[in-house]
Design an enzyme around this catalytic site. Structure first.
Site, PDB file in Angstrom:
ATOM      1  N   TYR A 285       0.954  -0.980  -0.317  1.00  0.00           N
ATOM      2  CA  TYR A 285       0.241  -0.008   0.136  1.00  0.00           C
ATOM      3  C   TYR A 285       0.607   1.125   0.021  1.00  0.00           C
ATOM      4  CZ  TYR A 285      -3.678  -3.146   0.605  1.00  0.00           C
ATOM      5  OH  TYR A 285      -5.036  -4.436   1.019  1.00  0.00           O
ATOM      6  N   SER A 286       1.140   2.229  -1.228  1.00  0.00           N
ATOM      7  CA  SER A 286       1.959   3.594  -1.294  1.00  0.00           C
ATOM      8  C   SER A 286       0.902   3.998  -0.034  1.00  0.00           C
ATOM      9  CB  SER A 286       0.946   4.640  -2.085  1.00  0.00           C
ATOM     10  OG  SER A 286       0.373   3.555  -2.928  1.00  0.00           O
TER      11      SER A 286
ATOM     12  N   CYS B 131      -0.142   8.039 -10.537  1.00  0.00           N
ATOM     13  CA  CYS B 131       0.314   6.449  -9.533  1.00  0.00           C
ATOM     14  C   CYS B 131      -1.344   5.653  -9.464  1.00  0.00           C
ATOM     15  CB  CYS B 131       0.246   6.855  -8.066  1.00  0.00           C
ATOM     16  SG  CYS B 131      -0.024   5.105  -6.542  1.00  0.00           S
TER      17      CYS B 131
ATOM     18  N   GLU C 153       3.869   4.684 -11.044  1.00  0.00           N
ATOM     19  CA  GLU C 153       3.395   3.180  -9.586  1.00  0.00           C
ATOM     20  C   GLU C 153       2.009   3.009 -10.594  1.00  0.00           C
ATOM     21  OE1 GLU C 153       6.551   2.371  -6.256  1.00  0.00           O
ATOM     22  OE2 GLU C 153       4.183   3.252  -5.340  1.00  0.00           O
TER      23      GLU C 153
ATOM     24  N   TYR D   6      -0.979   0.022 -11.133  1.00  0.00           N
ATOM     25  CA  TYR D   6      -1.843  -1.750 -11.102  1.00  0.00           C
ATOM     26  C   TYR D   6      -2.136  -2.007 -11.468  1.00  0.00           C
ATOM     27  CZ  TYR D   6      -0.931  -5.337  -7.725  1.00  0.00           C
ATOM     28  OH  TYR D   6      -0.998  -7.336  -7.774  1.00  0.00           O
TER      29      TYR D   6
HETATM   30  C1  LIG Z   1       2.844  -0.294  -5.238  1.00  0.00           C
HETATM   31  C2  LIG Z   1       1.460  -0.685  -5.232  1.00  0.00           C
HETATM   32  C3  LIG Z   1       1.163  -0.035  -4.271  1.00  0.00           C
HETATM   33  C4  LIG Z   1      -0.262  -0.147  -3.827  1.00  0.00           C
HETATM   34  N1  LIG Z   1      -1.168   0.926  -3.210  1.00  0.00           N
HETATM   35  C5  LIG Z   1      -2.761   0.979  -2.722  1.00  0.00           C
HETATM   36  C6  LIG Z   1      -3.119   1.618  -2.183  1.00  0.00           C
HETATM   37  O1  LIG Z   1      -2.481   2.992  -1.952  1.00  0.00           O
HETATM   38  N2  LIG Z   1      -4.018   1.418  -1.782  1.00  0.00           N
HETATM   39  C7  LIG Z   1      -4.763   0.266  -2.407  1.00  0.00           C
HETATM   40  O2  LIG Z   1      -6.205   0.514  -1.587  1.00  0.00           O
HETATM   41  N3  LIG Z   1      -4.855  -0.445  -2.995  1.00  0.00           N
HETATM   42  C8  LIG Z   1      -2.692  -0.464  -3.419  1.00  0.00           C
HETATM   43  N4  LIG Z   1      -2.063  -1.523  -3.885  1.00  0.00           N
HETATM   44  C9  LIG Z   1      -3.215  -2.820  -4.231  1.00  0.00           C
HETATM   45  C10 LIG Z   1      -2.830  -3.901  -2.564  1.00  0.00           C
HETATM   46  O3  LIG Z   1      -1.534  -3.976  -2.503  1.00  0.00           O
HETATM   47  C11 LIG Z   1      -3.560  -4.717  -3.498  1.00  0.00           C
HETATM   48  O4  LIG Z   1      -3.874  -5.313  -4.636  1.00  0.00           O
HETATM   49  C12 LIG Z   1      -5.513  -4.923  -3.353  1.00  0.00           C
HETATM   50  O5  LIG Z   1      -5.574  -3.885  -2.121  1.00  0.00           O
HETATM   51  C13 LIG Z   1      -6.533  -5.736  -3.769  1.00  0.00           C
HETATM   52  O6  LIG Z   1      -5.560  -6.598  -2.386  1.00  0.00           O
HETATM   53  P1  LIG Z   1      -6.672  -7.805  -1.343  1.00  0.00           P
HETATM   54  O7  LIG Z   1      -6.126  -8.997  -0.781  1.00  0.00           O
HETATM   55  O8  LIG Z   1      -8.075  -7.336  -1.038  1.00  0.00           O
HETATM   56  O9  LIG Z   1      -7.227  -8.325  -2.682  1.00  0.00           O
HETATM   57  P2  LIG Z   1      -7.013  -9.943  -3.321  1.00  0.00           P
HETATM   58  O10 LIG Z   1      -7.850 -11.045  -1.880  1.00  0.00           O
HETATM   59  O11 LIG Z   1      -5.297 -10.244  -3.374  1.00  0.00           O
HETATM   60  O12 LIG Z   1      -7.765 -10.250  -5.110  1.00  0.00           O
HETATM   61  C14 LIG Z   1      -7.062  -9.047  -6.023  1.00  0.00           C
HETATM   62  C15 LIG Z   1      -7.334 -10.350  -7.227  1.00  0.00           C
HETATM   63  O13 LIG Z   1      -8.258 -10.754  -6.434  1.00  0.00           O
HETATM   64  C16 LIG Z   1      -8.771 -11.275  -8.514  1.00  0.00           C
HETATM   65  N5  LIG Z   1     -10.052  -9.946  -8.727  1.00  0.00           N
HETATM   66  C17 LIG Z   1      -9.488  -8.552  -8.306  1.00  0.00           C
HETATM   67  N6  LIG Z   1     -11.106  -7.942  -8.790  1.00  0.00           N
HETATM   68  C18 LIG Z   1     -11.516  -8.815 -10.084  1.00  0.00           C
HETATM   69  C19 LIG Z   1     -12.210  -8.731 -10.875  1.00  0.00           C
HETATM   70  N7  LIG Z   1     -12.927  -7.134 -10.923  1.00  0.00           N
HETATM   71  N8  LIG Z   1     -12.921  -9.325 -11.651  1.00  0.00           N
HETATM   72  C20 LIG Z   1     -12.184 -11.517 -11.336  1.00  0.00           C
HETATM   73  N9  LIG Z   1     -11.169 -11.431 -10.376  1.00  0.00           N
HETATM   74  C21 LIG Z   1     -11.187 -10.082  -9.282  1.00  0.00           C
HETATM   75  C22 LIG Z   1      -7.600 -10.878  -9.286  1.00  0.00           C
HETATM   76  O14 LIG Z   1      -6.736 -12.141  -9.715  1.00  0.00           O
HETATM   77  C23 LIG Z   1      -6.955 -10.005  -8.092  1.00  0.00           C
HETATM   78  O15 LIG Z   1      -5.224 -10.629  -8.378  1.00  0.00           O
HETATM   79  C24 LIG Z   1      -1.499  -1.064  -4.837  1.00  0.00           C
HETATM   80  C25 LIG Z   1      -0.745  -1.921  -5.133  1.00  0.00           C
HETATM   81  C26 LIG Z   1       1.129  -2.013  -5.354  1.00  0.00           C
HETATM   82  C27 LIG Z   1       1.749  -2.983  -5.932  1.00  0.00           C
HETATM   83  N1  LIG Z   2       1.745   1.918  -6.017  1.00  0.00           N
HETATM   84  C1  LIG Z   2       0.844   1.989  -6.649  1.00  0.00           C
HETATM   85  O1  LIG Z   2       0.506   0.793  -7.732  1.00  0.00           O
HETATM   86  C2  LIG Z   2      -0.678   2.172  -6.704  1.00  0.00           C
HETATM   87  C3  LIG Z   2      -0.992   2.824  -5.189  1.00  0.00           C
HETATM   88  C4  LIG Z   2      -2.810   3.299  -4.845  1.00  0.00           C
HETATM   89  C5  LIG Z   2      -3.765   2.503  -5.987  1.00  0.00           C
HETATM   90  N2  LIG Z   2      -3.006   1.077  -6.820  1.00  0.00           N
HETATM   91  C6  LIG Z   2      -4.245   0.681  -7.772  1.00  0.00           C
HETATM   92  O2  LIG Z   2      -5.077   2.033  -8.341  1.00  0.00           O
HETATM   93  C7  LIG Z   2      -6.538   1.776  -8.781  1.00  0.00           C
HETATM   94  C8  LIG Z   2      -7.163   2.875  -8.464  1.00  0.00           C
HETATM   95  O3  LIG Z   2      -8.909   2.088  -8.534  1.00  0.00           O
HETATM   96  P1  LIG Z   2      -9.478   2.667  -7.380  1.00  0.00           P
HETATM   97  O4  LIG Z   2     -10.873   1.734  -7.306  1.00  0.00           O
HETATM   98  O5  LIG Z   2      -9.245   3.312  -5.738  1.00  0.00           O
HETATM   99  O6  LIG Z   2     -10.306   4.001  -8.166  1.00  0.00           O
HETATM  100  P2  LIG Z   2     -11.897   4.510  -8.509  1.00  0.00           P
HETATM  101  O7  LIG Z   2     -12.522   5.089  -7.392  1.00  0.00           O
HETATM  102  O8  LIG Z   2     -12.475   3.152  -9.023  1.00  0.00           O
HETATM  103  O9  LIG Z   2     -11.169   5.877  -9.923  1.00  0.00           O
HETATM  104  C9  LIG Z   2     -10.803   5.032 -10.768  1.00  0.00           C
HETATM  105  C10 LIG Z   2     -11.202   6.314 -11.859  1.00  0.00           C
HETATM  106  O10 LIG Z   2      -9.749   6.049 -13.097  1.00  0.00           O
HETATM  107  C11 LIG Z   2     -11.279   5.679 -13.986  1.00  0.00           C
HETATM  108  N3  LIG Z   2     -10.416   4.761 -15.015  1.00  0.00           N
HETATM  109  C12 LIG Z   2     -10.998   3.601 -15.084  1.00  0.00           C
HETATM  110  N4  LIG Z   2     -10.211   3.175 -16.239  1.00  0.00           N
HETATM  111  C13 LIG Z   2      -8.941   4.392 -16.833  1.00  0.00           C
HETATM  112  C14 LIG Z   2      -8.448   4.166 -17.622  1.00  0.00           C
HETATM  113  N5  LIG Z   2      -7.928   3.634 -18.690  1.00  0.00           N
HETATM  114  N6  LIG Z   2      -7.825   5.298 -17.647  1.00  0.00           N
HETATM  115  C15 LIG Z   2      -7.647   6.997 -16.637  1.00  0.00           C
HETATM  116  N7  LIG Z   2      -8.559   6.671 -16.579  1.00  0.00           N
HETATM  117  C16 LIG Z   2      -9.585   5.404 -15.734  1.00  0.00           C
HETATM  118  C17 LIG Z   2     -12.059   5.687 -13.024  1.00  0.00           C
HETATM  119  O11 LIG Z   2     -13.773   5.381 -14.190  1.00  0.00           O
HETATM  120  P3  LIG Z   2     -14.463   4.682 -14.337  1.00  0.00           P
HETATM  121  O12 LIG Z   2     -14.867   3.685 -13.138  1.00  0.00           O
HETATM  122  O13 LIG Z   2     -15.999   5.499 -14.492  1.00  0.00           O
HETATM  123  O14 LIG Z   2     -14.589   4.182 -15.650  1.00  0.00           O
HETATM  124  C18 LIG Z   2     -12.556   6.119 -12.298  1.00  0.00           C
HETATM  125  O15 LIG Z   2     -12.967   7.229 -12.725  1.00  0.00           O
HETATM  126  C19 LIG Z   2      -5.743   0.129  -8.102  1.00  0.00           C
HETATM  127  O16 LIG Z   2      -5.898  -0.566  -8.837  1.00  0.00           O
HETATM  128  C20 LIG Z   2      -4.757  -0.071  -7.125  1.00  0.00           C
HETATM  129  O17 LIG Z   2      -4.676  -1.568  -7.209  1.00  0.00           O
HETATM  130  C21 LIG Z   2      -1.714   1.577  -7.090  1.00  0.00           C
END
Ligand SMILES: Cc1cc2nc3c(=O)[nH]c(=O)nc-3n(C[C@H](O)[C@H](O)[C@H](O)COP(=O)(O)OP(=O)(O)OC[C@H]3O[C@@H](n4cnc5c(N)ncnc54)[C@H](O)[C@@H]3O)c2cc1C
Ligand SMILES: NC(=O)c1ccc[n+]([C@@H]2O[C@H](COP(=O)([O-])OP(=O)(O)OC[C@H]3O[C@@H](n4cnc5c(N)ncnc54)[C@H](OP(=O)(O)O)[C@@H]3O)[C@@H](O)[C@H]2O)c1
Length: 362
Positions: free
Chosen positions: A143-144, A320, A360, A362
């Protein structure tokens, strides 16, 4: 005997389409005199015998060392590993999306007692309680970090996260809850939480307090930028006083899912000349062509301005959130670059090399 000479060379950027000329990297050319042979010889000065120490120095090849433009020095990574996690406590956990928002996002604060010394832009790992279907402990999820290094209480003893609760329906029509995100969103104050890290250097802030920092976030991708922005606008630091331009683009589905909006409005009030914020609310707003307002659609409205900023040596872009956003942003940047006869992917490669394009997703 060793002498070190340090030279900083900054190549100026150019508005021409030459890619090599726009890259600015600071080098430290250390010339180390490593071999030192000392001879003594007896000579006579004004009738007195004196001993002269003559030094012959052989030059080693100049070593070119890249100095990071980001705040990298002394950054700690992986202090806590999955086998030896830190156990913190949940101090606060609050839902920050409205009841009608599609999905829930929570802001939570954990105690660290200063034992996880993280920096803005880093992430931490969380190991959810319980076991997976094979009876093994759950794997960590990253998690960030959403708080500045000082933490939300300003005492460097907490870390905050912004977590979206993952719930989806699988192919069999069953509702599946993500393991770690649900564990976190359900945590009650006082509960223990196993943390690892901190990790990551990609999203560290630039050192330059006068930089232009363009932050592109979708959903919870806002986390590292809240961390940046608190440091810039809500805190006082002896060694860092932000006086550049911070420009945040945040994309969310509905206005009820706009994250930390009030904080950003306060920052804008406090520092109108140094902070800009633009929201893209995808399910409520459209552009003039009636297209869905994604973050890249909002950016397109400032295309020329953004392109000019990208030509500056001290403009840093951070992205991000959802993986899908990267292509959309490449598409608009590609069309802008093409107008200047520039190949965007090559230009981006140069920006990345100069640490000015940081992703970053994901
Ligand atoms: C660097 C980094 C930073 C991140 N920062 C954040 C952050 O700040 N906040 C945040 O909320 N998350 C963040 N994430 C994402 C976070 O790490 C988890 O992946 C996320 O919370 C989901 O984990 P979980 O254990 O709840 O789900 P899990 O139990 O791990 O389930 C996830 C899995 O479910 C499946 N899945 C998910 N959606 C669907 C779908 N719609 N249909 C079918 N299958 C599906 C996929 O196989 C997926 O891999 C970050 C990820 C990375 C890599
Ligand atoms: N460091 C990291 O890597 C990091 C840190 C934090 C979060 N994450 C990841 O970031 C994602 C955030 O998801 P969330 O559920 O919090 O977001 P969310 O609330 O669903 O918001 C995402 C927004 O992006 C829009 N969107 C969808 N497809 C897009 C595209 N191709 N280009 C631009 N915008 C698009 C969505 O629009 P519509 O839904 O209306 O289509 C929505 O407005 C998660 O997958 C999380 O794991 C990664």
């Amino acid at each position: 005997m060793a002498t070190a000479v340090t030279a900083a060379v900054s190549l100026p950027s150019s508005k021409s389409s030459s890619l090599s000329s726009r890259t600015s990297i600071i080098f430290s050319d250390r010339i180390n005199f490593t071999k030192s042979n000392v001879y003594s010889s007896g000579v006579s000065v004004a009738g007195k015998a004196v001993s002269i120490r003559a030094q012959v120095t052989t030059e080693a090849p100049a070593k070119v060392e890249k100095i990071s433009k980001k705040n990298e020095e002394g950054v700690i990574v992986n202090k806590y590993k999955p086998k030896n996690p830190y156990t913190g406590r949940c101090l606060l956990n609050t839902k920050i999306t409205g009841d009608d928002a599609p999905g829930e996002t929570w802001h939570m604060v954990f105690s660290t007692e200063g034992e996880i010394p993280y920096r803005e832009g880093q992430s931490i790992g969380v190991i959810a309680d319980g076991e997976d279907k094979n009876g093994k402990p759950h794997k960590l999820r990253l998690y960030s970090i959403a708080s500045s290094a000082l933490g939300d209480f300003g005492d460097s003893k907490t870390v905050s996260l912004c977590v979206k609760r993952l719930v989806y329906t699988n192919d069999q029509g069953e509702v599946v809850k993500g393991v770690c995100s649900n564990f976190l969103c359900d945590l009650k104050p006082g509960a223990e939480v196993k943390l690892t890290g901190p990790v990551g250097k990609e999203m560290l802030m630039p050192k330059d307090p006068n930089a232009t920092i363009i932050m592109l976030a979708t959903g919870t991708g806002i986390a590292p930028f809240r961390s940046f922005l608190w440091k810039m606008f809500f805190e006082k630091h002896e060694d860092y006083q932000f006086n550049g331009l911070a420009w945040l683009f945040l994309g969310v589905p509905t206005s009820s899912s706009l994250l930390y909006k009030e904080e950003f409005e306060k920052m804008k009030e406090k520092s109108p000349d140094n902070f800009r914020v633009d929201f893209a609310v995808s399910r409520e707003q459209t552009n003039e062509k009636g297209e869905k307002m994604y973050i890249q659609t909002r950016m397109a409205q400032y295309a020329e301005e953004l392109w000019q900023l990208l030509k500056k040596d001290n403009t840093f872009v951070y992205m991000c959130g959802l993986k899908g956003m990267e292509k959309g942003i490449d598409d608009i940047m590609g069309s802008l670059a093409a107008r200047d006869g520039i190949d965007w992917l090559e230009y981006k490669r140069q920006l990345k090399k100069a640490e000015q394009w940081n992703v970053e997703v994901y």
